[in-house]
Design an enzyme around this catalytic site. Structure first.
Site, mmCIF file in Angstrom:
data_model
loop_
_atom_site.group_PDB
_atom_site.id
_atom_site.type_symbol
_atom_site.label_atom_id
_atom_site.label_comp_id
_atom_site.label_asym_id
_atom_site.label_seq_id
_atom_site.Cartn_x
_atom_site.Cartn_y
_atom_site.Cartn_z
ATOM 1 N N LYS A 127 28.286 41.639 41.986
ATOM 2 C CA LYS A 127 28.855 41.146 43.245
ATOM 3 C C LYS A 127 30.355 41.431 43.287
ATOM 4 C CE LYS A 127 29.640 36.507 41.381
ATOM 5 N NZ LYS A 127 29.377 35.063 41.530
ATOM 6 N N ARG B 181 26.642 22.567 44.599
ATOM 7 C CA ARG B 181 27.195 23.556 45.519
ATOM 8 C C ARG B 181 26.070 24.126 46.371
ATOM 9 N NH1 ARG B 181 30.368 28.482 42.787
ATOM 10 N NH2 ARG B 181 28.224 28.976 42.173
ATOM 11 N N TYR C 100 64.970 40.551 42.707
ATOM 12 C CA TYR C 100 65.175 39.521 43.724
ATOM 13 C C TYR C 100 65.545 38.180 43.090
ATOM 14 C CZ TYR C 100 63.065 42.619 47.194
ATOM 15 O OH TYR C 100 62.796 43.661 48.034
ATOM 16 N N MET D 7 56.714 43.793 45.510
ATOM 17 C CA MET D 7 55.507 44.335 46.118
ATOM 18 C C MET D 7 55.052 45.626 45.453
ATOM 19 S SD MET D 7 54.697 45.317 50.090
ATOM 20 C CE MET D 7 54.618 43.606 50.633
#
Length: 359
Positions: free
Chosen positions: A34, A129, A255, A303
């Site tokens: 999956k 669940r 940063y 990023m």
């Protein structure tokens, strides 16, 4: 120069399946693929494992991709079907399906199908669940045995909530509920996923469902790695240095200037960032491998880039290889440093990361 690339080792994947057979020798294997095989590539993973007895997926779309890709082994829909209109497709493609609620059962009873469907009744033994509650399970099971659209016998499946916590007592309770319900019933049984395979041999039954351990990653949160159980990492997240810079004592990096060098050193810039799926939460000190040597991340993950302290005498240069996790650096260590689970790390890499398969 290599940008962000996931390298998938097929040999390690095959090794892990064989190792899991050694751990559960009397059980058949549902290789869980999956979520794009936990980030490893759905079709390539399935094609690498022709010896798996079946494949497990979460969505009908995943099962259909397997069939379209030439996979003929049984495919189990672990969450069942979401729409009664999917039942003719499930029947025609000979998919197995979990059935865990009244709506699914009623849809099966009312459907008009050319062939019956192989069903795994999901029993809620304590995960709370999905699944049929124990006090409702006998009546639910009886209806399945009487349903013309269900291939007999009905199989029974459940899922552990805390298999990775061997001292908490929850797994023993779930096993007791499961065993009590299954007693005297003729179908196949399955309750063990990765944690159950590793820690609970009494739970192996007819089928086991290896997920993350199939990919060489430990499901346990005890600082263990897949290697502790004889498995090998299948995924290596790699990149390269795109710059090497002289860095002076007292200068900040990145940063916010969150890391300030305490010495003159050489700073490497790696083509990798949270835009690739690397965790932005990785703190300074998180290890990476540069030319096989462990060095720390310094400053914030951006990023597209991360910075690493190569050391004052480093001879590394732009274009040199970097491993963010995988061979030589278990992803479990990165999970521990970043407080992001290994499951999430390997499954969340973005589409701009290239995929490369090797034997």
């Amino acid at each position: 120069m290599q940008a962000a690339t996931v390298v998938i080792n097929r040999r390690a994947l095959r090794h892990n399946l064989q190792r899991l057979r050694e751990l559960a020798p009397a059980s058949k294997m549902v290789a869980v693929v999956k979520a794009n095989a936990y980030g490893h590539g759905l079709l390539e993973t399935a094609r690498t494992l022709p010896d798996a007895d079946a494949f497990g997926v979460a969505r009908l779309e995943e099962a259909l991709r397997l069939r379209a890709g030439g996979i003929t082994k049984p495919v189990l829909l672990l969450e069942g079907f979401f729409d009664a209109r999917d039942l003719p497709t499930i029947s025609a493609q000979h998919f197995h399906t979990a059935v865990h609620n009244e709506e699914q059962l009623a849809a099966l009873e009312e459907a008009s199908l050319d062939e019956p469907v192989t069903v795994w009744m999901k029993l809620d033994t304590g995960m709370h669940r999905l699944g049929v509650r124990p006090e409702q399970a006998e009546a639910f099971y009886h209806r399945l045995t009487q349903c013309k659209n269900v291939r007999q016998p009905v199989n029974i499946v459940s899922h552990f909530a805390r298999a990775d916590e061997p001292k908490c007592g929850a797994t023993e309770k779930q096993l007791a509920i499961f065993n009590t319900f299954c007693e005297g019933k003729p179908g196949q049984r399955s309750i063990a996923a990765s944690g159950g395979i590793l820690l609970w041999p009494q739970s192996h039954f007819d089928w086991v469902r290896p997920g993350i351990i199939l990919y060489g990653v430990s499901p346990l949160e005890d600082r263990s790695t897949g290697a502790d159980f004889g498995c090998q990492p299948v995924m290596s997240l790699t990149s390269s240095l795109i710059a090497v810079r002289e860095h002076k004592v007292g200068e900040p990096v990145g940063y916010g200037g969150t890391w300030i060098s305490e010495r003159d050193t050489r700073l490497g810039v790696v083509a990798m960032g949270y835009g690739d799926g690397y965790p932005r939460a990785a703190p300074s000190g998180t290890p990476v491998l540069v030319n096989g040597r462990e060095v720390p991340i310094v400053g914030r993950v951006a990023m597209d880039m991360i910075c690493v302290d190569l050391g004052p005498q480093a001879q590394d240069k732009a274009g040199d290889p970097v491993i963010l996790w995988g061979e030589g650096l278990p992803v479990e260590r990165i999970a521990e440093m970043t407080k992001v689970s290994a499951y999430e790390l390997i499954a969340r890499l973005t589409s701009r990361v290239a995929m490369k398969y090797v034997d």
